[in-house]
Design a protein around this motif. Structure first.
Motif, PDB file in Angstrom:
ATOM      1  N   PHE A  58       0.846  -1.200   0.000  1.00 43.34           N
ATOM      2  CA  PHE A  58       0.000   0.000   0.000  1.00 43.34           C
ATOM      3  C   PHE A  58       0.878   1.246   0.000  1.00 43.34           C
ATOM      4  CE2 PHE A  58      -2.177   3.479   2.075  1.00 43.34           C
ATOM      5  CZ  PHE A  58      -3.460   3.445   1.531  1.00 43.34           C
ATOM      6  N   ARG A  59       1.886   1.229   0.851  1.00 42.82           N
ATOM      7  CA  ARG A  59       2.800   2.372   0.942  1.00 42.82           C
ATOM      8  C   ARG A  59       3.513   2.593  -0.390  1.00 42.82           C
ATOM      9  NH1 ARG A  59       6.053   0.348   4.353  1.00 42.82           N
ATOM     10  NH2 ARG A  59       4.980   1.003   6.238  1.00 42.82           N
ATOM     11  N   ASP A  60       4.032   1.519  -0.969  1.00 49.08           N
ATOM     12  CA  ASP A  60       4.756   1.639  -2.246  1.00 49.08           C
ATOM     13  C   ASP A  60       3.835   2.140  -3.360  1.00 49.08           C
ATOM     14  OD1 ASP A  60       6.975   0.724  -0.936  1.00 49.08           O
ATOM     15  OD2 ASP A  60       6.905  -1.300  -1.775  1.00 49.08           O
ATOM     16  N   ASP A  61       2.623   1.589  -3.402  1.00 46.91           N
ATOM     17  CA  ASP A  61       1.687   1.980  -4.465  1.00 46.91           C
ATOM     18  C   ASP A  61       1.267   3.442  -4.327  1.00 46.91           C
ATOM     19  OD1 ASP A  61       1.873  -0.548  -5.420  1.00 46.91           O
ATOM     20  OD2 ASP A  61      -0.134  -1.199  -4.815  1.00 46.91           O
ATOM     21  N   LEU A  62       1.103   3.894  -3.089  1.00 46.65           N
ATOM     22  CA  LEU A  62       0.703   5.278  -2.887  1.00 46.65           C
ATOM     23  C   LEU A  62       1.820   6.235  -3.293  1.00 46.65           C
ATOM     24  CD1 LEU A  62      -1.981   6.341  -1.952  1.00 46.65           C
ATOM     25  CD2 LEU A  62      -1.019   6.731   0.315  1.00 46.65           C
ATOM     26  N   ILE A  63       3.052   5.839  -3.021  1.00 44.70           N
ATOM     27  CA  ILE A  63       4.199   6.648  -3.445  1.00 44.70           C
ATOM     28  C   ILE A  63       4.243   6.740  -4.970  1.00 44.70           C
ATOM     29  CG2 ILE A  63       6.724   6.705  -3.543  1.00 44.70           C
ATOM     30  CD1 ILE A  63       6.694   5.463  -0.712  1.00 44.70           C
ATOM     31  N   ASP A  64       3.984   5.603  -5.623  1.00 44.28           N
ATOM     32  CA  ASP A  64       3.999   5.590  -7.085  1.00 44.28           C
ATOM     33  C   ASP A  64       2.847   6.410  -7.664  1.00 44.28           C
ATOM     34  OD1 ASP A  64       6.233   3.971  -7.110  1.00 44.28           O
ATOM     35  OD2 ASP A  64       5.072   2.121  -7.121  1.00 44.28           O
ATOM     36  N   LEU A  65       1.665   6.315  -7.044  1.00 43.64           N
ATOM     37  CA  LEU A  65       0.523   7.111  -7.509  1.00 43.64           C
ATOM     38  C   LEU A  65       0.801   8.604  -7.367  1.00 43.64           C
ATOM     39  CD1 LEU A  65      -2.656   5.243  -6.178  1.00 43.64           C
ATOM     40  CD2 LEU A  65      -2.144   5.816  -8.558  1.00 43.64           C
ATOM     41  N   ALA A  66       1.431   8.968  -6.255  1.00 39.13           N
ATOM     42  CA  ALA A  66       1.751  10.384  -6.033  1.00 39.13           C
ATOM     43  C   ALA A  66       2.738  10.889  -7.067  1.00 39.13           C
ATOM     44  CB  ALA A  66       2.308  10.568  -4.624  1.00 39.13           C
ATOM     45  N   ARG A  67       3.638  10.011  -7.488  1.00 43.58           N
ATOM     46  CA  ARG A  67       4.605  10.397  -8.522  1.00 43.58           C
ATOM     47  C   ARG A  67       3.918  10.582  -9.874  1.00 43.58           C
ATOM     48  NH1 ARG A  67       7.846   5.520  -9.973  1.00 43.58           N
ATOM     49  NH2 ARG A  67       5.936   5.207 -11.181  1.00 43.58           N
ATOM     50  N   ASP A  68       2.954   9.708 -10.182  1.00 42.59           N
ATOM     51  CA  ASP A  68       2.302   9.742 -11.495  1.00 42.59           C
ATOM     52  C   ASP A  68       1.135  10.725 -11.561  1.00 42.59           C
ATOM     53  OD1 ASP A  68       4.075   7.816 -12.270  1.00 42.59           O
ATOM     54  OD2 ASP A  68       2.671   6.141 -12.027  1.00 42.59           O
ATOM     55  N   HIS A  69       0.479  10.969 -10.409  1.00 42.26           N
ATOM     56  CA  HIS A  69      -0.718  11.823 -10.407  1.00 42.26           C
ATOM     57  C   HIS A  69      -0.660  12.827  -9.259  1.00 42.26           C
ATOM     58  CE1 HIS A  69      -2.491   8.997 -13.286  1.00 42.26           C
ATOM     59  NE2 HIS A  69      -2.098   8.029 -12.476  1.00 42.26           N
ATOM     60  N   PRO A  70       0.356  13.637  -9.169  1.00 41.20           N
ATOM     61  CA  PRO A  70       0.457  14.583  -8.052  1.00 41.20           C
ATOM     62  C   PRO A  70      -0.719  15.557  -8.034  1.00 41.20           C
ATOM     63  CG  PRO A  70       2.002  15.168  -9.806  1.00 41.20           C
ATOM     64  CD  PRO A  70       1.455  13.820 -10.157  1.00 41.20           C
ATOM     65  N   GLY A  71      -1.215  15.835  -6.818  1.00 39.06           N
ATOM     66  CA  GLY A  71      -2.322  16.774  -6.670  1.00 39.06           C
ATOM     67  C   GLY A  71      -3.700  16.170  -6.844  1.00 39.06           C
ATOM     68  N   GLU A  72      -3.771  14.887  -7.196  1.00 43.33           N
ATOM     69  CA  GLU A  72      -5.066  14.244  -7.388  1.00 43.33           C
ATOM     70  C   GLU A  72      -5.701  13.931  -6.036  1.00 43.33           C
ATOM     71  OE1 GLU A  72      -5.831  11.245 -10.723  1.00 43.33           O
ATOM     72  OE2 GLU A  72      -5.634   9.972  -8.935  1.00 43.33           O
ATOM     73  N   ARG A  73      -7.004  14.194  -5.917  1.00 39.13           N
ATOM     74  CA  ARG A  73      -7.716  13.963  -4.661  1.00 39.13           C
ATOM     75  C   ARG A  73      -8.260  12.530  -4.624  1.00 39.13           C
ATOM     76  NH1 ARG A  73      -8.574  18.239  -1.483  1.00 39.13           N
ATOM     77  NH2 ARG A  73      -8.095  20.301  -2.355  1.00 39.13           N
TER      78      ARG A  73
END
Length: 588
Positions: A173-188
């Motif tokens: 979960f932690r790794d995936d969230l880091i990757d999502l933040a990298r690919d979609h910064p600012g997304e709610r």
């Protein structure tokens, strides 16, 4: 036979839980290296599903999958061998494939093979011009494919998949969230934690049916949750009985929460443990890239605990509630340190007054904490926290030692009351330690009074009875504290060797005239206590009216702000001397 082997291969692939997961830097790094070594624009970690090639990692391509039919990576998977196609347009099998029609001319792919021999897919590189591959390039591609497999195996082995639910873990979960933040910064997004049962419910199921039944409950909940979620979304196993997932982007919060409620009501209705567990759901809104992954998950889990008031309830994250819980945790952590220090904890003393004579007949020792950063912390805040932990025993020991030490300093004519907790009833040497402490300081047993709440007594009535009888046999006075707020059994109340009953201040606070419900309750409690042979002490006297009413009701003793607030040891000695003209408290 071939179909059976393919099903076994697909099962091995599905167990790794890689398909349709977010890109990760650990794989992307290897893909970029492959692209750079070959000097080609496109590279991918391609996994062969039943009818598609899905890209766990990709460079130079926007789409995430292509059909499996006539895909070179599918051939690599089937053969578990290195494949080089120097010109797709010259190959009759691939000239009209999806890749061939898209302009791909060169392909090289090295197989991704599990330790059990199953082919998962390929690490491949692609170019738009025909070319040959050098032995060095192909050797590097094979090495990089081995690195991809090592990463897959490591991810699977080290805490990324839960063995019970088969879901990705908190780490993933932690790794995936880091990757999502990298690919979609600012997304709610919304993070959702589903807490399947309280700790005591898990313990009860384990005790009665065994741990396997809990595992079955988790697997059942997992399957129900996966049916509700879209196939492209992941669920995670983030705690012993906690599942989590993320909302899709761009959802409307209120509507989404309503949908969650409806979906979980359906799941709950089909649960095989619905009558012995309570599900709670916590939701934390957040913005990708603005908060650490651990804080996102912790906040959602905190909200789930806030939802514990009703089965199936959903609670949104509350910063004020979260701050309060963090403060509680910090207080518990710091209190352990305070017990080891010499300058944070102290006792203050509140006089106990004979209502007929106005004479001080004793004092209650009360614990105070001067936190080095927070200042004075109210005992109403920290004592309930401590009583739920192993610190309860250490705290009582500290208070008893400090009280007996003060008794020794004051001399043989001073009496003190000290509160103990339910946890002390489980200490085999509790009575002996008190006796030894009194003996060491040359104190008489009747100079010490032990107070225990009725709730603590009823928590373990038989054990409490044994300890109280031992204290009584040792000559130590016993008192029931906060009477009226717990769940006393009159049968036990009649048998207890205690001789003092303290009525809780909640019943005294509004006692202003000899009528009304408070008066009736207090009158009844005093009458009952007297019939059972108890001396009655009223707590929390703050007005002359209350003192007068209690005197009329023949309550023997009282304590409260009307007489005196809790005082430091020196201040108490001075107050006593001024009030009674003597520095001592006479003990009957």
């Amino acid at each position: 036979m071939r179909d059976h082997q393919e099903e076994a291969r697909l099962d091995a692939l599905y167990q790794l839980k890689l398909l349709d997961t977010s890109p990760t830097e650990s794989f992307d790094r290897i893909t970029r290296m492959a692209s750079q070594i070959f000097g080609l624009p496109v590279a991918a970690v391609s996994l062969t599903d039943r009818d598609r090639q899905w890209f766990k990692s990709r460079v130079g391509v926007d789409h995430t999958s292509i059909p499996r039919d006539r895909a070179p990576c599918a051939q690599v998977t089937e053969s578990n061998a290195l494949l080089v196609i120097e010109d797709l347009h010259a190959d009759p099998c691939y000239a009209e494939s999806v890749l061939g029609r898209a302009g791909t001319r060169f392909y090289a792919g090295a197989p991704l093979i599990t330790s059990s021999g199953y082919g998962l897919g390929a690490l491949c590189v692609l170019g738009t011009e025909p070319r040959q591959a050098t032995p060095g390039e192909l050797a590097a591609l094979v090495d990089l494919a081995a690195m991809v497999m090592a990463q897959i195996e490591l991810q699977h082995a080290f805490g990324h998949l839960d063995p019970i639910s088969g879901l990705p873990t908190r780490t993933q979960f932690r790794d995936d969230l880091i990757d999502l933040a990298r690919d979609h910064p600012g997304e709610r997004r919304l993070a959702v934690v589903v807490d399947l049962a309280r700790d005591d419910q898990i313990s009860r199921i384990t005790r009665v049916l065994g741990g396997a039944r809990v595992d079955e409950m988790i697997r059942e909940a997992t399957q129900s949750l996966l049916k509700v979620l879209e196939p492209t979304r992941s669920a995670y196993h983030v705690g012993p009985a906690q599942l989590a997932f993320l909302s899709p982007p761009g959802i409307e919060q209120t509507a989404y929460l309503q949908a969650l409620q409806s979906e979980f009501e359906l799941i709950r209705a089909s649960s095989s443990v619905r009558f012995v567990t309570n599900v709670a759901i916590g939701v934390r809104p957040f913005v990708l890239g603005e908060m650490p992954a651990d804080d996102v998950l912790r906040g959602a889990a905190s909200a789930a605990q806030d939802a514990r008031g009703a089965d199936g309830a959903i609670a949104l994250y509350s910063s004020s509630s979260d701050t309060a819980h963090q403060r509680q945790y910090s207080l518990l952590r710091d209190f352990g340190t305070a017990l080891e220090m010499t300058d944070q904890l102290r006792l203050v003393y509140q006089p106990r007054i004979d209502l007929k004579t106005g004479r001080c007949v004793g004092a209650e020792a009360l614990l105070r904490w001067q936190h080095p950063e927070l200042g004075d912390v109210s005992p109403a805040e920290f004592i309930p926290l401590i009583e739920q932990t192993s610190l309860a025993r250490q705290t009582t020991k500290w208070v008893l030692d400090a009280a007996m030490e003060q008794l020794g300093d004051w001399g043989a004519t001073v009496a003190l009351s000290v509160n103990i907790s339910a946890a002390n009833l489980a200490e085999a040497d509790f009575v002996q330690r008190i006796q030894l402490g009194l003996l060491k300081r040359g104190l008489r047993p009747d100079q010490l009074e032990i107070e225990l709440t009725e709730s603590a007594i009823m928590e373990q009535p038989d054990k409490a009875m044994a300890v109280l009888r031992a204290l009584d046999a040792a000559g130590i006075r016993l008192a029931i504290d906060d009477f009226g707020t717990g769940h006393s059994s009159l049968a036990y109340l009649q048998q207890l060797p205690a001789r003092v009953l303290k009525i809780d201040q909640a019943f005294i606070r509004n006692l202003t005239e000899p009528s009304g419900p408070d008066f009736v309750l207090v009158e009844t409690m005093i009458g009952l206590a007297h019939r059972l042979g108890y001396l009655v002490v009223a707590e929390g006297i703050e007005t002359a009216e209350a003192a007068a009413i209690l005197t009329e009701l023949q309550c023997e003793e009282a304590q409260g702000f009307w007489f005196a607030r809790p005082m430091e040891a020196e201040q108490f000695a001075e107050w006593l001397e001024e009030r009674q003209g003597t520095p001592s408290l006479l003990v009957a």
